[in-house]
Design a protein around this motif. Structure first.
Motif, PDB file in Angstrom:
ATOM      1  N   THR A 256       0.823  -1.208   0.000  1.00 54.40           N
ATOM      2  CA  THR A 256       0.000   0.000   0.000  1.00 54.40           C
ATOM      3  C   THR A 256       0.856   1.257   0.000  1.00 54.40           C
ATOM      4  O   THR A 256       0.566   2.225  -0.704  1.00 54.40           O
ATOM      5  CB  THR A 256      -0.934   0.006   1.217  1.00 54.40           C
ATOM      6  OG1 THR A 256      -1.767  -1.160   1.187  1.00 54.40           O
ATOM      7  CG2 THR A 256      -1.823   1.232   1.221  1.00 54.40           C
ATOM      8  N   ALA A 257       1.916   1.262   0.792  1.00 57.03           N
ATOM      9  CA  ALA A 257       2.800   2.438   0.854  1.00 57.03           C
ATOM     10  C   ALA A 257       3.536   2.658  -0.464  1.00 57.03           C
ATOM     11  O   ALA A 257       3.859   3.805  -0.816  1.00 57.03           O
ATOM     12  CB  ALA A 257       3.798   2.280   1.992  1.00 57.03           C
ATOM     13  N   LEU A 258       3.798   1.585  -1.216  1.00 56.07           N
ATOM     14  CA  LEU A 258       4.536   1.706  -2.478  1.00 56.07           C
ATOM     15  C   LEU A 258       3.636   2.014  -3.669  1.00 56.07           C
ATOM     16  O   LEU A 258       4.138   2.379  -4.742  1.00 56.07           O
ATOM     17  CB  LEU A 258       5.303   0.412  -2.759  1.00 56.07           C
ATOM     18  CG  LEU A 258       6.483   0.080  -1.832  1.00 56.07           C
ATOM     19  CD1 LEU A 258       7.058  -1.273  -2.200  1.00 56.07           C
ATOM     20  CD2 LEU A 258       7.555   1.160  -1.916  1.00 56.07           C
ATOM     21  N   ALA A 259       2.322   1.855  -3.493  1.00 52.44           N
ATOM     22  CA  ALA A 259       1.394   1.988  -4.618  1.00 52.44           C
ATOM     23  C   ALA A 259       1.568   3.284  -5.413  1.00 52.44           C
ATOM     24  O   ALA A 259       1.603   3.257  -6.645  1.00 52.44           O
ATOM     25  CB  ALA A 259      -0.044   1.844  -4.123  1.00 52.44           C
ATOM     26  N   PRO A 260       1.707   4.455  -4.759  1.00 54.79           N
ATOM     27  CA  PRO A 260       1.857   5.693  -5.547  1.00 54.79           C
ATOM     28  C   PRO A 260       3.170   5.780  -6.329  1.00 54.79           C
ATOM     29  O   PRO A 260       3.291   6.597  -7.233  1.00 54.79           O
ATOM     30  CB  PRO A 260       1.806   6.799  -4.475  1.00 54.79           C
ATOM     31  CG  PRO A 260       1.195   6.168  -3.269  1.00 54.79           C
ATOM     32  CD  PRO A 260       1.639   4.748  -3.317  1.00 54.79           C
ATOM     33  N   HIS A 261       4.133   4.920  -5.977  1.00 53.64           N
ATOM     34  CA  HIS A 261       5.461   5.007  -6.598  1.00 53.64           C
ATOM     35  C   HIS A 261       5.691   3.928  -7.640  1.00 53.64           C
ATOM     36  O   HIS A 261       6.788   3.851  -8.206  1.00 53.64           O
ATOM     37  CB  HIS A 261       6.547   4.903  -5.517  1.00 53.64           C
ATOM     38  CG  HIS A 261       6.404   5.917  -4.429  1.00 53.64           C
ATOM     39  ND1 HIS A 261       6.862   7.212  -4.547  1.00 53.64           N
ATOM     40  CD2 HIS A 261       5.814   5.827  -3.206  1.00 53.64           C
ATOM     41  CE1 HIS A 261       6.581   7.870  -3.435  1.00 53.64           C
ATOM     42  NE2 HIS A 261       5.950   7.071  -2.604  1.00 53.64           N
ATOM     43  N   ARG A 262       4.693   3.118  -7.899  1.00 52.39           N
ATOM     44  CA  ARG A 262       4.875   2.018  -8.848  1.00 52.39           C
ATOM     45  C   ARG A 262       4.686   2.518 -10.275  1.00 52.39           C
ATOM     46  O   ARG A 262       3.569   2.720 -10.725  1.00 52.39           O
ATOM     47  CB  ARG A 262       3.884   0.889  -8.569  1.00 52.39           C
ATOM     48  CG  ARG A 262       4.299  -0.023  -7.411  1.00 52.39           C
ATOM     49  CD  ARG A 262       3.387  -1.237  -7.350  1.00 52.39           C
ATOM     50  NE  ARG A 262       3.739  -2.152  -6.299  1.00 52.39           N
ATOM     51  CZ  ARG A 262       4.663  -3.105  -6.413  1.00 52.39           C
ATOM     52  NH1 ARG A 262       5.328  -3.245  -7.548  1.00 52.39           N
ATOM     53  NH2 ARG A 262       4.925  -3.923  -5.404  1.00 52.39           N
ATOM     54  N   ILE A 289       8.257   3.347   4.877  1.00 56.47           N
ATOM     55  CA  ILE A 289       8.356   2.905   3.482  1.00 56.47           C
ATOM     56  C   ILE A 289       8.037   4.065   2.542  1.00 56.47           C
ATOM     57  O   ILE A 289       8.674   4.236   1.487  1.00 56.47           O
ATOM     58  CB  ILE A 289       7.408   1.719   3.231  1.00 56.47           C
ATOM     59  CG1 ILE A 289       7.873   0.484   4.030  1.00 56.47           C
ATOM     60  CG2 ILE A 289       7.345   1.379   1.743  1.00 56.47           C
ATOM     61  CD1 ILE A 289       9.223  -0.066   3.617  1.00 56.47           C
ATOM     62  N   HIS A 290       7.045   4.866   2.910  1.00 48.76           N
ATOM     63  CA  HIS A 290       6.709   6.037   2.090  1.00 48.76           C
ATOM     64  C   HIS A 290       7.895   6.996   2.001  1.00 48.76           C
ATOM     65  O   HIS A 290       8.221   7.502   0.909  1.00 48.76           O
ATOM     66  CB  HIS A 290       5.494   6.764   2.682  1.00 48.76           C
ATOM     67  CG  HIS A 290       5.252   8.111   2.079  1.00 48.76           C
ATOM     68  ND1 HIS A 290       4.716   8.282   0.825  1.00 48.76           N
ATOM     69  CD2 HIS A 290       5.508   9.368   2.561  1.00 48.76           C
ATOM     70  CE1 HIS A 290       4.631   9.576   0.548  1.00 48.76           C
ATOM     71  NE2 HIS A 290       5.099  10.255   1.592  1.00 48.76           N
ATOM     72  N   GLU A 291       8.560   7.267   3.114  1.00 47.56           N
ATOM     73  CA  GLU A 291       9.701   8.175   3.110  1.00 47.56           C
ATOM     74  C   GLU A 291      10.850   7.618   2.271  1.00 47.56           C
ATOM     75  O   GLU A 291      11.490   8.352   1.508  1.00 47.56           O
ATOM     76  CB  GLU A 291      10.178   8.431   4.547  1.00 47.56           C
ATOM     77  CG  GLU A 291       9.195   9.196   5.408  1.00 47.56           C
ATOM     78  CD  GLU A 291       8.925  10.594   4.893  1.00 47.56           C
ATOM     79  OE1 GLU A 291       9.854  11.225   4.331  1.00 47.56           O
ATOM     80  OE2 GLU A 291       7.779  11.067   5.040  1.00 47.56           O
TER      81      GLU A 291
END
Length: 385
Positions: A256-262, A289-291
């Protein structure tokens, strides 16, 4: 005294330090030709083993009854012929829990008629699975019993075992009332949904206030960073509360935290067992993970199409108590990495908050080929506070 004039008597003889001995005596009068009693014929048998078995059986029956009374369980039994239930028996508590009127004989048909229509299919599947020769022979099902006169609808938890005897095949089991548990679960879901709604409203209000307060081009980047962190926090709350969970899943948190960066699935290599996290660990790991991903998108592996990030974790990674849990973030094929000149919010969050919530240590290694972040804890993750 029997009809033949015999006297049968059981005697208990103290064992003198050992267990008592039980003797069964048959006393029969001896008569002469005139029918007068001239003596007695006494025959004795040692029935100690039989009496001890009877006493042990009564003791086990008492223990079983006490256990059933304590758990408020009823007992039932169903006889099967050619895979079909032909007769049922139940004790008084089971009859009460299943809603059978006192003047009605127990039968499978009348029992099914009292089961809620929405639960009958699940009940039938459970019975079929219990009778399946290739299965484990267990029945475990929850269903609702329709309300009767002056009696509310109730939830029942039934468990049974399939017994293949010489004379017949049977299902022998117990039932107990779990209505209070179901009501509590329903109330918890209702309150959880209301709390989730309020948290989302609060976060939305905070975001709106921040957008109105941080106006102008000079703070545009800071405002976007703040909102991104706020959204990550909201998504982490969704994981905890969306399905009334008390624990988060480590894989779900990371994904979930990586979703915007995929930008492409090939940029991430994620592996590790799907372990549970405490609520505090869920929130801190999501933000961490977001940071890391945000930093990688600006300066690290995610800033180049060839970049790759490997995320792995394991429980009892080295088989010792000194390292019960370990997580590793490793960036590859990115631009050369230069250590930062100052410590920002992200690095403080990772090295302090994340480490504290996992009761471990976090190391940030700015090696030239890519950032490596390692979390090592001496405790299994589900024990985190």
């Amino acid at each position: 005294m029997t009809g033949r004039g015999e006297l049968i008597r059981l005697m208990r003889v103290e064992g003198g330090g050992e267990e008592d001995i039980f003797l069964n005596f048959v006393i029969q009068p001896i008569r002469d030709l005139q029918g007068q009693v001239t003596g007695l014929f006494i025959e004795g048998h040692d029935v100690t083993d039989l009496k001890r078995a009877e006493i042990a059986l009564r003791r086990r029956e008492l223990q079983l009854q006490l256990a059933l009374d304590s758990a408020e369980m009823g007992v039932w039994e169903a006889v099967l012929v050619n895979g079909r239930i032909v007769s049922t028996t139940e004790d008084a508590r089971a009859s009460f829990l299943l809603g059978r009127p006192a003047d009605q004989q127990p039968s499978f048909e009348t029992f099914v008629s009292r089961v809620h229509p929405d639960d009958r299919q699940a009940l039938s599947r459970s019975v079929e699975q219990a009778m399946n020769p290739l299965g484990e022979g267990h029945l475990d099902v929850e269903y609702r019993v329709l309300s009767g006169e002056n009696r509310p609808e109730r939830w029942i938890h039934a468990r049974a075992r399939f017994v293949d005897g010489k004379d017949a095949k049977r299902l022998v089991g117990t039932v107990r009332d779990i209505t209070a548990i179901k009501d509590a679960e329903s109330q918890y879901a209702l309150l959880n949904g209301e709390l989730q709604h309020r948290i989302k409203n609060t976060l939305a209000m905070v975001s709106a206030i921040a957008s109105q307060t941080l106006e102008g081009e000079a703070v545009l980047e800071q405002r976007d960073t703040f909102n991104a962190r706020l959204h990550t926090l909201a998504h982490a709350h969704d994981l905890l509360m969306g399905e009334a969970q008390e624990k988060g899943s480590i894989r779900e948190v990371i994904e979930t935290a990586l979703a915007p960066h995929r930008t492409g699935a090939a940029q991430f290599d994620i592996s590790g067992p799907d372990l549970p996290l405490s609520p505090k660990q869920t929130l801190s790991l999501a933000l961490a993970i977001h940071e890391l991903a945000t930093n990688a998108a600006k300066y690290g592996a995610l800033s180049l199409p060839s970049g790759k990030i490997v995320i792995s974790w394991d429980q009892n990674a080295n088989g010792s108590e000194a390292q019960a849990f370990a997580l590793r973030w490793e960036e590859k094929n990115g631009p050369p990495v230069v250590p930062p000149t100052r410590s920002g919010f992200g690095s403080r969050l990772i090295t302090r908050v994340l480490a504290a919530d996992f009761k471990g240590q976090v190391t940030l290694d700015y090696v030239p080929v890519g950032l490596v972040c390692t979390l090592v804890s001496r405790f299994p993750v589900e024990l985190g506070a």
